[in-house]
Write a protein that holds these residues in place. Structure first.
Motif, PDB file in Angstrom:
ATOM      1  N   LYS A  25     -16.772   7.391   9.548  1.00 40.33           N
ATOM      2  CA  LYS A  25     -15.664   6.458   9.750  1.00 40.33           C
ATOM      3  C   LYS A  25     -15.702   5.908  11.172  1.00 40.33           C
ATOM      4  N   PRO A  26     -15.226   4.681  11.344  1.00 42.80           N
ATOM      5  CA  PRO A  26     -15.177   4.131  12.702  1.00 42.80           C
ATOM      6  C   PRO A  26     -14.067   4.823  13.502  1.00 42.80           C
ATOM      7  N   ILE A  27     -14.246   4.913  14.811  1.00 44.57           N
ATOM      8  CA  ILE A  27     -13.251   5.532  15.693  1.00 44.57           C
ATOM      9  C   ILE A  27     -12.783   4.453  16.671  1.00 44.57           C
ATOM     10  N   GLN A  28     -11.488   4.268  16.690  1.00 46.69           N
ATOM     11  CA  GLN A  28     -10.921   3.269  17.606  1.00 46.69           C
ATOM     12  C   GLN A  28      -9.849   3.952  18.443  1.00 46.69           C
ATOM     13  N   GLU A  29      -9.979   3.862  19.742  1.00 42.43           N
ATOM     14  CA  GLU A  29      -8.994   4.426  20.666  1.00 42.43           C
ATOM     15  C   GLU A  29      -8.485   3.303  21.559  1.00 42.43           C
ATOM     16  N   ILE A  30      -7.171   3.152  21.576  1.00 44.37           N
ATOM     17  CA  ILE A  30      -6.544   2.123  22.426  1.00 44.37           C
ATOM     18  C   ILE A  30      -5.512   2.816  23.299  1.00 44.37           C
ATOM     19  N   GLU A  31      -5.605   2.584  24.573  1.00 45.63           N
ATOM     20  CA  GLU A  31      -4.632   3.151  25.519  1.00 45.63           C
ATOM     21  C   GLU A  31      -4.137   2.017  26.412  1.00 45.63           C
ATOM     22  N   ILE A  50      -7.155  -0.109  27.606  1.00 46.80           N
ATOM     23  CA  ILE A  50      -8.458   0.566  27.523  1.00 46.80           C
ATOM     24  C   ILE A  50      -8.771   0.711  26.036  1.00 46.80           C
ATOM     25  N   HIS A  51      -9.878   0.069  25.624  1.00 47.50           N
ATOM     26  CA  HIS A  51     -10.203   0.014  24.195  1.00 47.50           C
ATOM     27  C   HIS A  51     -11.601   0.598  23.992  1.00 47.50           C
TER      28      HIS A  51
END
Length: 184
Positions: free
Chosen positions: A21-27, A160-161
């Motif tokens: 699965k894709p991992i997306q982190e947004i802060e 921050i992506h």
């Protein structure tokens, strides 16, 4: 009669998918904010008020007189006593002139001069405060306040992506096979 037999046995191929699965982190970091409020400029100016009290008459009531005033009053009192003395002597002279009419003028004159009149005792309040002369010149107060604008510095921080792509991989879970068997 023997007929040759041909047997074919097949196994299907099973294709499986392996999915990462894709991992997306947004802060989103908070904005950087600096604020400063300079103090207001305050200017004040004032003039003093002036109060003047003239207590000359009150001081005179309690017998605290200046030397000049006391001298003037003594001179006036002396002049008054002189005039009263002259008037009394003139009256006594008139009484003596009329001595021939009779009546004992010398005895009357000696009674008047021999026994002074009785003094009256009384309470006297001195220092009448209504005689104080007062003048007031009010002072002034000027206040000038100049407000200063607030200083706001805002720095917006970018988000921050982090993104890791997903992956789909085909996997053979079962390979296909063919078995051919023949017999006679």
């Amino acid at each position: 009669m023997n007929i040759p037999q041909l047997q074919i046995q097949t196994t299907r191929g099973v294709l499986g998918l392996q999915i990462d699965k894709p991992i997306q982190e947004i802060e989103q970091p908070r904005a950087t904010l600096t604020q400063e409020q300079p103090a207001a400029i305050l200017e004040m100016s004032s003039t003093r008020s002036q109060l003047s009290l003239d207590t000359t008459e009150v001081r005179a009531d309690i017998d605290l007189k200046s030397p000049l005033r006391r001298s003037a009053e003594n001179a006036q009192y002396g002049m008054q006593q002189l005039m009263e003395g002259i008037a009394r002597r003139a009256q006594e002279g008139q009484q003596l002139v009329q001595i021939e009419i009779g009546g004992g003028a010398i005895a009357d004159i000696s009674k008047q001069n021999g026994t002074p009149p009785q003094k009256q005792l009384a309470i006297k309040f001195v220092g009448d405060r209504t005689k104080i002369q007062m003048s007031l010149q009010p002072g002034t107060l000027n206040i000038n306040a100049t407000p200063q604008k607030a200083i706001n510095n805002v720095q917006v921080n970018k988000p921050i992506h982090n993104y890791t792509q997903g992956k789909v991989t085909g996997v053979m879970e079962q390979y296909p096979s063919i078995q051919i068997d023949w017999r006679l």
